[in-house]
Write an enzyme that holds these catalytic residues in place. Structure first.
Site, mmCIF file in Angstrom:
data_model
loop_
_atom_site.group_PDB
_atom_site.id
_atom_site.type_symbol
_atom_site.label_atom_id
_atom_site.label_comp_id
_atom_site.label_asym_id
_atom_site.label_seq_id
_atom_site.Cartn_x
_atom_site.Cartn_y
_atom_site.Cartn_z
ATOM 1 N N ARG A 133 11.716 -6.558 5.282
ATOM 2 C CA ARG A 133 11.449 -4.989 4.993
ATOM 3 C C ARG A 133 12.197 -4.135 5.702
ATOM 4 N NH1 ARG A 133 5.243 -2.623 5.087
ATOM 5 N NH2 ARG A 133 5.515 -2.135 7.121
ATOM 6 N N LYS A 150 0.820 -1.165 0.064
ATOM 7 C CA LYS A 150 -0.036 -0.080 -0.087
ATOM 8 C C LYS A 150 0.685 1.337 -0.090
ATOM 9 C CE LYS A 150 -2.307 -0.459 3.705
ATOM 10 N NZ LYS A 150 -1.744 -0.022 4.866
ATOM 11 N N ARG A 171 -1.054 -6.813 14.469
ATOM 12 C CA ARG A 171 -1.650 -5.644 13.325
ATOM 13 C C ARG A 171 -2.539 -6.498 12.606
ATOM 14 N NH1 ARG A 171 4.166 -4.116 11.547
ATOM 15 N NH2 ARG A 171 3.060 -2.900 9.559
ATOM 16 N N ARG A 205 11.275 -1.031 10.850
ATOM 17 C CA ARG A 205 10.305 -0.458 11.851
ATOM 18 C C ARG A 205 10.105 -1.128 13.063
ATOM 19 N NH1 ARG A 205 4.999 0.663 8.206
ATOM 20 N NH2 ARG A 205 4.048 -0.117 10.086
ATOM 21 N N ARG A 251 -9.077 3.126 9.033
ATOM 22 C CA ARG A 251 -8.691 1.911 9.737
ATOM 23 C C ARG A 251 -9.827 1.289 10.370
ATOM 24 N NH1 ARG A 251 -3.236 2.453 9.038
ATOM 25 N NH2 ARG A 251 -2.133 0.617 9.488
HETATM 26 P P1 ADP Z 1 0.877 -0.961 8.216
HETATM 27 O O1 ADP Z 1 2.059 -1.320 7.599
HETATM 28 O O2 ADP Z 1 0.330 -1.906 9.431
HETATM 29 O O3 ADP Z 1 -0.420 -0.600 7.476
HETATM 30 P P2 ADP Z 1 1.092 1.880 8.836
HETATM 31 O O4 ADP Z 1 2.323 2.444 8.588
HETATM 32 O O5 ADP Z 1 0.029 2.439 7.970
HETATM 33 O O6 ADP Z 1 1.155 0.294 9.111
HETATM 34 O O7 ADP Z 1 0.727 2.309 10.388
HETATM 35 C C1 ADP Z 1 1.528 2.053 11.579
HETATM 36 C C2 ADP Z 1 0.602 2.106 12.799
HETATM 37 O O8 ADP Z 1 0.187 3.400 13.111
HETATM 38 C C3 ADP Z 1 -0.673 1.249 12.668
HETATM 39 O O9 ADP Z 1 -0.182 -0.097 13.246
HETATM 40 C C4 ADP Z 1 -1.305 1.993 13.958
HETATM 41 O O10 ADP Z 1 -0.866 1.724 15.101
HETATM 42 C C5 ADP Z 1 -1.095 3.451 13.699
HETATM 43 N N1 ADP Z 1 -2.125 4.073 12.775
HETATM 44 C C6 ADP Z 1 -1.806 4.327 11.400
HETATM 45 N N2 ADP Z 1 -2.979 4.719 10.757
HETATM 46 C C7 ADP Z 1 -3.927 4.670 11.688
HETATM 47 C C8 ADP Z 1 -5.480 4.913 11.801
HETATM 48 N N3 ADP Z 1 -6.186 5.242 10.897
HETATM 49 N N4 ADP Z 1 -6.102 4.645 12.992
HETATM 50 C C9 ADP Z 1 -5.385 4.043 14.075
HETATM 51 N N5 ADP Z 1 -4.293 3.916 13.969
HETATM 52 C C10 ADP Z 1 -3.258 4.143 12.980
#
Ligand code: ADP
Ligand code: ZN
Length: 210
Positions: free
Chosen positions: A123, A13, A166, A155, A89
């Site tokens: 990653r 994504k 997650r 990360r 989300r």
């Molecule tokens: P992923 O690779 O899991 O899709 P992201 O980089 O998009 O991860 O997000 C990392 C973390 O940031 C998520 O696991 C969450 O804890 C927090 N986060 C990001 N976007 C949101 C959201 N829209 N609502 C709640 N938490 C979020």
């Protein structure tokens, strides 16, 4: 065009959102990157979000994320569109977003869990450019960013235990969000298990035919 990218963690994504936003010259708003950056800058909200929520694989509370996104998309650079990566989300976030602005298209990038877990093992990310490297996109010099040459990092939430959490949260929340956008007739699916370039073409095709 105002677009949302949905998909499980590790589906590519973020990579797609970044490259398509550059092609179309619209901002790429990644809530995950925003949180990582805030923590990096030692911002108190950023540290709290990391220690209480994302560092453990939990979601940051809806109101915090929604306020952040609301403010961000009111920025003049979002006038002619944007890509949202990582938001909404939860169904509550999708409903709040609906009140703030009208989304034109939702791209759901799908992949199977086995493929996701395989991708995570390799990653690494550049905290400076937010480029994600992995099996499909290896850096020219191992461990360093192609663009800015800074050291790549793993990360904090990319470890097997947190990843499991997650994924669990993703699958728990995704169905009502998909239904919400399906009913509006704006959801399209893209197979995220293809090569990066193929996925990109497919997404661009779907955006153009909208
Ligand atoms: P992923 O690779 O899991 O899709 P992201 O980089 O998009 O991860 O997000 C990392 C973390 O940031 C998520 O696991 C969450 O804890 C927090 N986060 C990001 N976007 C949101 C959201 N829209 N609502 C709640 N938490 C979020
Ligand atoms: Zn870089």
């Amino acid at each position: 065009m105002k677009v949302v990218f949905l998909g499980p963690p590790g589906t590519g994504k973020g990579t797609q959102a970044k490259s398509i936003s550059e092609i179309l010259n619209i901002p790429n708003i990644s809530t995950g990157n925003i949180f990582r950056q805030l923590a990096e800058e030692n911002n108190p909200l950023g540290i709290e979000a990391r220690d209480k929520y994302w560092g453990k694989g939990c979601l940051v509370p809806d109101n915090i994320v929604t306020d952040l996104v609301k403010e961000r998309i009111q920025n003049p650079d979002c006038k002619s569109g944007f890509i949202l990566d990582g938001f909404p989300r939860t169904l509550a976030q999708a409903k709040s977003l609906d009140k703030i602005t009208k989304i034109d298209l939702v791209i759901f990038i799908c992949s199977y869990e086995k493929e996701i877990i395989r991708r995570f093992e390799n990653r690494l990310q550049c905290n400076n450019c937010n480029i994600v490297y992995g099996l499909e996109k290896e850096p020219r010099k191992s461990g360093y960013c192609d663009e800015c040459h800074k050291k790549l990092v793993k990360r904090q939430d990319d470890n097997p235990e947190v990843l499991k959490q997650r994924l669990k949260i993703f699958y728990k929340n995704i169905n009502p969000i998909v239904k919400f956008y399906e009913e509006k007739g704006i959801l399209v699916e893209v197979n995220g298990e293809q090569e990066i370039e193929k996925v990109k073409e497919e997404i661009l095709g779907k955006m153009q035919s909208k």
